[in-house]
Write an enzyme that holds these catalytic residues in place. Structure first.
Site, PDB file in Angstrom:
ATOM      1  CB  ALA A   1      -0.912   0.004   1.224  1.00 42.36           C
TER       2      ALA A   1
ATOM      3  CG  ASP B   1      -7.689  -8.734   7.597  1.00 43.79           C
ATOM      4  OD1 ASP B   1      -7.471  -9.305   8.686  1.00 43.79           O
ATOM      5  OD2 ASP B   1      -6.821  -8.118   6.972  1.00 43.79           O
TER       6      ASP B   1
END
Length: 467
Positions: free
Chosen positions: A18, A128
């Site tokens: 990311a 998640d």
């Protein structure tokens, strides 16, 4: 990527990397997730594109907003809004042990639940949920993010079997190699709520085996009574070991102490839209316990993709559990469901009401026991304080308190100035007596000596008078 300029890498995980980037057009900041797809099969690439399509359809104030996606140089890039406030994990660590106020926790919890409701109503599992995937915007709004490993359920009875997620947030059914479902997301939500209340993980251990054992047993340190009974009771419901006993996200938001906060975060139009949507899209059923089983395709070996391989945390780390194949469990559940449906009627409303009443009485008794315990503790503190005061007073009074209890008057008046006995003149004090007492109790000791020989004292006084 030519439209964006990389600022820095902000994360890396199983999904990929990311990056924080800046748009060359307007200078806005975004987060780009880079997922390698060069080694994926065609089927896996299609699944990834399907997940991106799901993200594109997500539009909710409490969900990180998707902007666009594209494929380039063997990678899939997903562009999403950047939350300047950081994630909840960093916010919790910055507290340095100072607990959050309950009002703040409840506001955050409602926003997380609203986001999760939007997801579950569309038959999507997040898989998640953790404090690192809950973000804060500049104005303090909570947004749920990182749907990179979520999958759309193709039917209401399909259950994902992938064991994903940070170990601290694993549910008991995942540790025991049971199917992942929407109630596994609820367990992870309970882990996040516990973190917000205690600034610690609910389940921690020195190694993975002990961690799995703690999760399966559902043993965690209690939350401080500094928080309300409603909040602590909700946490206990989220940590039910049986997934069917955990509440759905809709029933969580139905609780009065949470439902009255919804209007703070959603407009009336959005509230009507979100809560009417739940009636149209029922949440997926978790098990086939009653009634006939769902239609199944013809039996045959089903290929399992690498992303769907089942891991067995409990068996892997030596936790003694009975391992069963999922396919056998489905057949066994369906057969057991038929038998139960034949011999055992469904629970009636009266039975449910009676059960609810029993739970309320048990809760009331528990509160009364807490109050009695607090009262007893306060009473013991008062008793100890009074006892200490009595001891201090006795020490201050010393022998005076002991001797006055026998005659009612001060020792000096009794033996030297009153009671029919006169103090001898200074000239007739025996020469062996000290000029001044060695300490403040010596004149009491001499008085006790005179009491021990009363007759000699009277005789001596008569001799003085005769002379």
């Amino acid at each position: 990527m030519e439209k964006y300029e990389k600022v820095k890498k902000i994360g890396e995980g199983s999904f990929g990397k990311a990056f924080l980037v800046k748009s060359k057009e307007d200078g806005r900041q975004f987060v780009i997730k880079e997922i390698g797809i060069s080694r994926m099969s065609n089927k896996e690439r299609q699944e990834s594109r399907k997940e991106v399509a799901v993200l594109a359809n997500m539009s909710h104030p409490n969900i990180v907003q998707y902007k666009e996606s594209f494929e380039e140089s063997g990678c899939l890039y997903i562009v999403m809004d950047y939350c300047e406030g950081g994630d909840l994990f960093k916010k919790i660590n910055s507290q340095k042990g100072v607990l959050f106020p309950e009002e703040q926790i409840l506001d955050w919890l409602v926003q997380i639940c609203l986001a999760l409701k939007h997801v579950h109503d569309r038959k999507i599992l997040h898989r998640d949920i953790k404090s690192q995937n809950i973000f804060l915007t500049k104005d303090g709004t909570v947004q749920l993010g990182d749907f990179g490993i979520a999958r759309v359920l193709n039917s209401t009875v399909e259950l994902a079997r992938t064991c994903i997620g940070t170990p601290y947030y694993l549910s008991p059914e995942i540790c025991e190699n049971k199917p992942y479902n929407n109630k596994s997301d609820i367990w992870a939500l309970g882990c996040v709520l516990y973190e917000m209340c205690t600034l610690k993980h609910a389940f921690e251990a020195g190694n993975m085996k002990n961690l799995v054992l703690k999760i399966i047993r559902g043993s965690y340190p209690p939350v401080s009574i500094h928080y309300s009974q409603d909040l602590r009771c909700l946490l206990g419901q989220l940590f039910r070991r049986n997934p069917r006993e955990r509440p759905s996200v809709s029933s969580i938001l139905d609780k009065p102490f949470l439902s009255r906060r919804i209007h703070k975060f959603l407009t009336p139009q959005l509230i009507a839209q979100e809560f009417s949507h739940a009636a149209l899209h029922k949440p997926p059923k978790v098990c086939v316990a009653h009634g006939p089983p769902a239609k199944r395709p013809a039996p045959g070996p089903a290929p399992v993709s690498p992303a769907q391989k089942i891991t067995k945390p409990a068996a892997k780390y030596g936790v003694p559990l009975t391992g069963r194949r999922p396919s056998d469990a489905v057949h066994r559940l369906s057969d057991a469901g038929k038998k139960r449906a034949e011999r055992k009627p469904l629970a009636k409303p009266k039975q449910e009401a009676a059960r609810k009443k029993r739970l309320e009485l048990m809760e009331k008794e528990r509160k009364q026991r807490e109050q009695i315990f607090l009262l007893k503790a306060a009473q013991m503190r008062r008793f100890e304080k009074e006892k200490l005061n009595r001891i201090n007073r006795a020490r201050e009074q010393g022998w005076r308190n002991v001797l006055s209890s026998s005659g009612g008057s001060s020792p000096e008046r009794k033996f030297y100035g009153g009671g029919g006995m006169m103090a001898p003149p200074p000239a007739q004090v025996p020469s062996h007596a000290p000029a001044q007492p060695a300490n403040r109790y010596d004149h009491f000791l001499s008085a006790l000596d005179q009491l021990a020989k009363p007759q000699e004292g009277v005789k001596g006084a008569g001799d003085v008078a005769a002379r």
